[in-house]
Design a protein around this motif. Structure first.
Motif, PDB file in Angstrom:
ATOM      1  N   ILE A 191      15.396   0.288  -6.542  1.00 54.17           N
ATOM      2  CA  ILE A 191      15.451   1.289  -5.467  1.00 54.17           C
ATOM      3  C   ILE A 191      14.078   1.433  -4.816  1.00 54.17           C
ATOM      4  CG2 ILE A 191      15.761   3.752  -4.966  1.00 54.17           C
ATOM      5  CD1 ILE A 191      17.836   3.746  -7.314  1.00 54.17           C
ATOM      6  N   ALA A 192      13.044   1.570  -5.633  1.00 55.55           N
ATOM      7  CA  ALA A 192      11.682   1.750  -5.118  1.00 55.55           C
ATOM      8  C   ALA A 192      11.218   0.532  -4.329  1.00 55.55           C
ATOM      9  CB  ALA A 192      10.722   2.043  -6.269  1.00 55.55           C
ATOM     10  N   GLU A 193      11.528  -0.669  -4.812  1.00 59.14           N
ATOM     11  CA  GLU A 193      11.109  -1.878  -4.111  1.00 59.14           C
ATOM     12  C   GLU A 193      11.787  -2.001  -2.749  1.00 59.14           C
ATOM     13  OE1 GLU A 193      11.757  -5.021  -6.954  1.00 59.14           O
ATOM     14  OE2 GLU A 193       9.806  -4.662  -7.910  1.00 59.14           O
ATOM     15  N   ASP A 194      13.068  -1.625  -2.673  1.00 57.75           N
ATOM     16  CA  ASP A 194      13.750  -1.674  -1.388  1.00 57.75           C
ATOM     17  C   ASP A 194      13.154  -0.651  -0.426  1.00 57.75           C
ATOM     18  OD1 ASP A 194      16.104  -2.809   0.175  1.00 57.75           O
ATOM     19  OD2 ASP A 194      16.422  -0.632   0.357  1.00 57.75           O
ATOM     20  N   TRP A 195      12.845   0.530  -0.931  1.00 63.51           N
ATOM     21  CA  TRP A 195      12.252   1.583  -0.113  1.00 63.51           C
ATOM     22  C   TRP A 195      10.885   1.146   0.425  1.00 63.51           C
ATOM     23  CZ3 TRP A 195       7.963   4.827  -1.147  1.00 63.51           C
ATOM     24  CH2 TRP A 195       7.859   5.957  -0.317  1.00 63.51           C
ATOM     25  N   VAL A 196      10.049   0.569  -0.436  1.00 65.36           N
ATOM     26  CA  VAL A 196       8.728   0.090  -0.018  1.00 65.36           C
ATOM     27  C   VAL A 196       8.870  -1.049   0.991  1.00 65.36           C
ATOM     28  CG1 VAL A 196       6.691  -1.174  -0.840  1.00 65.36           C
ATOM     29  CG2 VAL A 196       7.416   0.910  -1.996  1.00 65.36           C
ATOM     30  N   ALA A 197       9.796  -1.961   0.747  1.00 61.82           N
ATOM     31  CA  ALA A 197      10.010  -3.070   1.687  1.00 61.82           C
ATOM     32  C   ALA A 197      10.424  -2.526   3.053  1.00 61.82           C
ATOM     33  CB  ALA A 197      11.063  -4.030   1.137  1.00 61.82           C
ATOM     34  N   ALA A 198      11.239  -1.477   3.064  1.00 60.70           N
ATOM     35  CA  ALA A 198      11.648  -0.872   4.330  1.00 60.70           C
ATOM     36  C   ALA A 198      10.442  -0.307   5.076  1.00 60.70           C
ATOM     37  CB  ALA A 198      12.690   0.219   4.076  1.00 60.70           C
TER      38      ALA A 198
END
Length: 136
Positions: free
Chosen positions: A25-32
């Protein structure tokens, strides 16, 4: 399990997120954020999210530091992306899991360290977020 958040009850998954799930979840949020994809960033939040951050005070002059609802968060994040433009860069330092939520510890392009603690609903969307900063 129901939990009271800002005078509203939410159905919670009532589970401890696994570290891999919290990290995903955190990695997707940061990538966004790093691709400046506002809609993808907002996909991580519930419609009635309550967001606590010092940036609410500095950007809006809102003394409580609180924004309510995805519509307000959209404008807040849009202004953040506009202000920092192509320089926006988040780097995950650590991710911690907890009951019905997670905490992501990351650094910003300006050298600030940030910790966001996110309480999620049964769909995994942030219903309450607390952001804490250490200036560069």
């Amino acid at each position: 399990m129901k939990v009271l958040v800002d005078r509203k009850e939410y159905m919670m998954a009532d589970v401890i997120l696994s570290i891999p799930d919290a990290r995903r979840i955190a990695e997707d949020w940061v990538a966004a954020w790093n691709t400046r994809d506002l809609e993808r960033i907002l996909s991580h939040y519930a419609e009635d999210v309550v967001f606590f951050s010092p940036s609410v005070v500095t950007r809006y002059g809102e003394p409580t530091g609180v924004l309510r609802g995805k519509h307000a968060l959209r404008e807040h994040f849009r202004q953040g992306l506009e202000t920092f433009g192509a320089n926006v860069r988040f780097t995950i330092l650590d991710v911690l899991s907890g009951v019905n939520g997670y905490t992501v510890y990351y650094s910003r392009e300006n050298g600030a360290a940030v910790v966001d603690t996110v309480v999620v609903d049964a769909l995994g969307k942030g219903v309450q977020v607390h952001a804490h900063y250490r200036a560069a």
